[in-house]
Scaffold this motif. Structure first.
Motif, short mmCIF file in Angstrom:
data_model
loop_
_atom_site.label_atom_id
_atom_site.label_comp_id
_atom_site.label_asym_id
_atom_site.label_seq_id
_atom_site.Cartn_x
_atom_site.Cartn_y
_atom_site.Cartn_z
N SER A 78 40.40 40.59 25.76
CA SER A 78 40.65 41.88 26.12
C SER A 78 41.79 42.05 27.16
CB SER A 78 39.32 42.33 26.92
OG SER A 78 38.31 41.90 26.19
N ASP A 121 40.07 46.75 23.97
CA ASP A 121 39.18 45.87 23.53
C ASP A 121 38.04 44.89 24.35
OD1 ASP A 121 40.27 46.50 20.78
OD2 ASP A 121 41.48 45.26 20.74
N PRO A 122 37.35 45.66 25.05
CA PRO A 122 36.40 45.25 25.92
C PRO A 122 35.36 44.46 25.36
CG PRO A 122 36.26 47.29 26.17
CD PRO A 122 37.52 47.12 25.20
N SER A 130 31.25 45.94 21.86
CA SER A 130 32.27 46.71 22.58
C SER A 130 31.55 47.05 23.86
CB SER A 130 32.81 48.02 21.82
OG SER A 130 33.34 48.75 23.00
N CYS A 163 44.11 39.73 19.43
CA CYS A 163 42.71 39.91 20.14
C CYS A 163 41.85 38.80 19.98
CB CYS A 163 42.11 41.04 19.25
SG CYS A 163 40.36 41.73 19.73
#
Length: 293
Positions: free
Chosen positions: A19, A34-35, A79, A205
């Motif tokens: 992230s 993108d947590p 997420s 990612c």
């Protein structure tokens, strides 16, 4: 001259996810990319350890969140977008083609009748080429489908956040066998990224490092074009598609695909609780192919 973004990565070793916090240091405004919401499959418990690391960093740096950006609806982690929004604010955004993904997985999971595959669970649906700002930093959303129909990359100055579309050069590229995925489309999306200037920094990612290498998440367009084992210069679309389809046929279903998709099509919101106050995830039996989604 365009402002330069300050980029801070957060690596999650359990899901191999990276992230990011992108910050405009002049205005102290930021975006999260993108947590992760931690999830223990054995117990069914969620945890916010990964997301809390981001919150701690935001506090330490005195940053205010404007955006929480998803590159796509991930199949390999839940997420943390909704939790982070509740704690730090910001608008949750994803590509507008998320509607296609929602429609597919609503059928697969037979989700509740009032779940609408219209993207309304997100605060903003981005169009291809749409520009927006993080403080004074200009961001361009780039549609890069193929892994899923809804994948987006985010171009910020000399940096591009590519989600799962590309990995580090010695790892290659994303799979293209998820519902709505397509290897031909993926190749063309990757070439769109590789047409950026060679010194463009590429932030991935995930990293699945070969034995003996520590995890890494930053490369460049030039390095990808020269060294990517799947799509370096000289590899044709036909060659790539043949490789990708053969490789994908051997891959296992991601460990967390069944829980993660039910949460991620809701922008990180857990399913609504039943009458007893408990939220449940659904496992469709005998629907997915044994080795792949």
């Amino acid at each position: 001259m365009a402002r330069s973004a300050h980029i801070h990565p957060f690596f999650d070793p359990k899901t191999w996810t990276v992230s990011y916090v992108i910050a405009d240091q002049a205005t102290r405004l930021a975006a999260i990319v993108d947590p992760v919401l931690d999830f223990d499959f054995k117990s069914g418990h969620t945890d916010t350890t990964s997301a809390d690391r981001i919150l701690s960093y935001l506090r330490d740096q005195q940053l205010k969140v404007e955006w929480i950006l998803e590159t796509h609806a991930h199949a390999d982690h839940l997420s943390g977008a909704r939790y982070l929004q509740q704690q730090a604010g910001g608008r949750i955004a994803i590509g507008e083609k998320i509607r296609e993904v929602q429609a597919t997985f609503k059928k697969l999971y037979n989700l509740e009748r009032n779940f609408l595959p219209d993207g309304s669970q997100f605060d903003h649906l981005l169009q291809d080429g749409e520009k927006f700002r993080i403080g004074e930093l200009e961001v361009t959303a780039l549609l890069v489908p193929g892994h899923t129909p809804a994948d987006m990359a985010y171009l910020v100055g000399d940096a591009v956040f590519v989600g799962d579309t590309l990995f580090m050069p010695d790892v290659g590229t994303a799979r293209a066998d998820f519902p709505g995925g397509d290897a031909h489309t993926l190749y063309r999306s990757i070439r769109r990224i590789l047409d950026l200037p060679g010194d463009t920094r590429v932030f991935v990612c995930h990293d699945y490092p070969p034995k003996g290498r520590e995890p890494r998440w930053e490369t460049s367009v030039a390095e990808e074009r020269e060294h990517n084992i799947h799509v370096r210069d000289g590899i044709t679309e036909q060659n790539f598609v043949a490789m990708r389809e053969a490789r994908d046929a051997t891959l296992e279903v991601p460990t967390l695909i069944l829980p993660s998709m039910q949460v991620n099509v809701r922008a990180g919101q857990l399913p609504p609780p039943d009458d007893n106050g408990v939220a449940y995830l659904r496992i469709p039996l005998n629907t997915l192919p044994r080795n792949r989604a």
